[in-house]
Scaffold this motif. Structure first.
Motif, PDB file in Angstrom:
ATOM      1  N   GLU A 295      86.314  -2.575  24.302  1.00  0.00           N
ATOM      2  CA  GLU A 295      86.607  -3.940  24.411  1.00  0.00           C
ATOM      3  C   GLU A 295      87.376  -4.454  23.006  1.00  0.00           C
ATOM      4  O   GLU A 295      87.857  -5.706  22.914  1.00  0.00           O
ATOM      5  N   ILE A 296      87.161  -3.605  22.043  1.00  0.00           N
ATOM      6  CA  ILE A 296      87.891  -3.976  20.741  1.00  0.00           C
ATOM      7  C   ILE A 296      89.412  -4.095  20.935  1.00  0.00           C
ATOM      8  O   ILE A 296      90.295  -4.902  20.325  1.00  0.00           O
ATOM      9  N   PHE A 297      89.860  -3.348  21.848  1.00  0.00           N
ATOM     10  CA  PHE A 297      91.538  -3.254  22.116  1.00  0.00           C
ATOM     11  C   PHE A 297      91.849  -3.733  23.404  1.00  0.00           C
ATOM     12  O   PHE A 297      93.058  -3.873  23.595  1.00  0.00           O
ATOM     13  N   GLY A 298      91.105  -3.319  24.513  1.00  0.00           N
ATOM     14  CA  GLY A 298      91.615  -3.647  25.849  1.00  0.00           C
ATOM     15  C   GLY A 298      90.308  -3.814  26.693  1.00  0.00           C
ATOM     16  O   GLY A 298      89.301  -4.509  26.557  1.00  0.00           O
ATOM     17  N   HIS A 299      90.523  -3.133  27.825  1.00  0.00           N
ATOM     18  CA  HIS A 299      89.545  -3.306  29.123  1.00  0.00           C
ATOM     19  C   HIS A 299      89.157  -2.126  29.959  1.00  0.00           C
ATOM     20  O   HIS A 299      89.976  -1.057  29.885  1.00  0.00           O
ATOM     21  N   VAL A 300      87.883  -1.931  29.994  1.00  0.00           N
ATOM     22  CA  VAL A 300      87.450  -0.770  30.806  1.00  0.00           C
ATOM     23  C   VAL A 300      87.952  -0.822  32.198  1.00  0.00           C
ATOM     24  O   VAL A 300      88.209  -1.850  32.955  1.00  0.00           O
TER      25      VAL A 300
END
Lengths: 389, 389
Positions: A179-184
């Motif tokens: 979640e620091i840079f994107g989506h699971v």
């Protein structure tokens, strides 16, 4: 191509674009040509200019209301000249108003071979030597500081692999890192999955056996583009992790055995994963996938889920030779990097590029948590951070 | 290829595999050849048999402990014969034990041209005629009944498009529909997004303007493979939805203008979407993407996010001709299907195949909720359901 109608225009005041300016420009009915102060010559076809008129891209995000299918027929470049503000003003037949293009925009989108080559992705290939100083970051810094975050994401982007140290050893943290840079990317394995040895495992990952170097889930389309593995508990003996740069291996194969490389790029291989009555994942793709420029875009390698080859029988032996040659490279100690995860360590791999594996373990509990994400979030965050600095 | 060493074996009792049995088999050191009761002749190279020995695939899921890189060199087929139970028993040099393959397995994985062609995906291409009876399902039935669920998923899989009626008009239901067969792909737009006209929209989707036919998010790699749109409130005037089969359009282009088709498959086009300081999504891919068999695998078309073409200047005019020809086909009334969503209606499109668009709307509130998912969950659920019936 310059015709007799071409009119070179000497520029008295070269326009600076990162220290590179327009030296001269000339045009024919079909194209504008700019000679830059560094000697580069860039042609711009008239229809391309008409399609990219700034007034056709009028939204803050550059989204267009307009489609090239609506362009008038027979577009002609009537005039092109350097404007006082350093932009290039063009008059295109079929349009009521001139269109101005900045020198910076024209340089950034130029179509000469050197400009085009400069825009191609250049991954930093690596081998066993990377073990001396593997790309890594510190969780607290990456979380708190834009610069540290951009630097870590840049390493992931360039190497397809990086470590992150000091991630709290709490279950679920692996998703927090994403979640620091994107989506699971959630899959049938859940938002995250525990990698521990269990009885009667459905999947070999959930045993104590060693796993050969592999990419994850090649039986899925799209494959998860990135995988993260976070160590909560380490085995007291064994269980080391291994990574290898599939792009570097493919590059070696291309140089050493171009026919084998070529065959692996042109033939698709089926992969499959089944849990009876519940899951039946199937995909078919080349082991080495090229993009339209001929650069390696993705590798797939997974001896556990590879399905029977679906090939012309007369190509089967050559294909096995190529496959095995590539497979040996992917396990060559000269290319692989081994390391031992301590609790709190995490590693991320670009799953279309970097293979990972593990040595078997015998003593102690080993507990990793893993999850998947895609590169779109990572590159979007990286490019946004870099543009803001 | 049969050599002098080939020994045809007459089968007194043809083995039934969906009514097709083994008529005869023979072998050479390098391959087994089976002639089936329907006349089909299937060769099986020795190394391929060795790699697929059932004892090498010993897990319930077919996952292997073994990699083809570990196969012995110089594999030779020493003997092959029909066993009493109808399987084929093979003796391969380098292995201590014979390996038995069932006739059903051999038929399912055969490498002759007809068998291989039978395993290729055959999408059902469609045109404007589909409007008479668009593929559709009923939400309550699809939720409750395995058969109805499989039937609806099969329509989505074959047509790349289907309606679902009677979905409760509650916000968030669009994600619940995904969970029937797969997992939501979360993006920078969230798990779901509201499609309503808003002031100062960042994205043209969130205006009342008409949108040309397009695939979603071509600036993302991987693109979302499926999109769902659920109608909560309908505009009282306008806002009709439009879909078009991009595979059918590509097929027409291939037949009518093979050079244009070829150019669109061989050249990548950049797409980009920016929200300054937050989002910078970039991807580059062909407008028509082929798989290794030469079948169309994906189309991309989005006039809003297409970026300046990055092409050899000498190809630019031909590329525009091809692009515009394809774009006109994608808006050809002979190919498009228009329909009006009522509250409770939902439609799903395979976003790498079927384009969607909308007509502008002027009166009344129009509220759709959309979300993305991937095809892996859909096909896995479909194949599992179909195998269980």
């Amino acid at each position: 191509m310059l015709t007799a109608a071409a009119r070179p225009i000497a520029s008295a005041h070269p326009i600076t674009t990162d220290d590179i300016g327009i030296a001269t420009l000339h045009h024919t009915p079909s194209r504008l040509t700019i000679r830059w102060s560094d000697g580069r010559e860039s042609p711009y076809p008239a229809i391309w200019l008409a399609d990219n008129r700034p007034d056709r891209r009028d939204r803050p995000d550059g989204q267009r209301l307009f489609d090239a299918i609506d362009l008038p027929e027979g577009i002609v470049l009537r005039a092109a000249a350097l404007a006082a503000d350093g932009s290039v003003e063009t008059h295109l037949a079929g349009f009521d108003t001139p269109a101005r293009f900045t020198a910076a925009w024209l340089r950034a989108h130029a179509l000469d071979p050197a400009s085009r080559a400069g825009r191609r992705r250049k991954p930093v290939l690596w081998d066993a030597g990377l073990a001396a100083a593997p790309p890594s970051g510190d969780y607290a810094a990456v979380l708190a500081d834009d610069g540290a975050r951009a630097a870590w994401l840049r390493q992931v982007h360039d190497h397809g692999f990086a470590l992150l140290r000091g991630v709290p050893t709490e279950p679920g943290m692996v998703c927090r890192v994403v979640e620091i840079f994107g989506h699971v990317r959630e899959t049938n394995y859940g938002r995250l999955f525990d990698v521990v040895a269990v009885e009667k495992a459905q999947n070999l990952a959930f045993t104590a056996l060693s796993l050969g170097n592999h990419t994850d889930n090649p039986y899925r389309d799209p494959v998860p583009q990135m995988q993260l593995l976070h160590c909560l508990e380490a085995a007291s003996e064994g269980g080391e992790s291994v990574v290898v740069d599939g792009f570097a291996a493919a590059d070696r194969l291309r140089r050493e055995a171009p026919d084998a490389f070529d065959l692996l790029t042109r033939r698709a291989v089926p992969f499959r994963y089944v849990e009876a009555g519940k899951v039946d994942l199937r995909a078919k793709a080349p082991l080495i996938e090229l993009d339209a420029d001929g650069d390696v875009k993705a590798v797939r390698y997974n001896n556990r889920s590879i399905a029977p080859f679906d090939l012309d029988p007369d190509e089967v032996e050559a294909f096995y030779d190529a496959y095995r040659r590539f497979g040996r490279l992917l396990h060559d100690p000269a290319l692989t990097v081994g390391f031992r995860l301590a609790p709190g360590d995490l590693f991320i791999v670009e799953n279309r590029r970097v293979l990972h594996g593990r040595r078997g373990f015998s003593a102690g509990r080993r507990w990793l948590q893993g999850c998947y994400t895609d590169t779109d979030g990572l590159t979007s965050t990286l490019f946004s951070l870099e543009a803001s600095r």
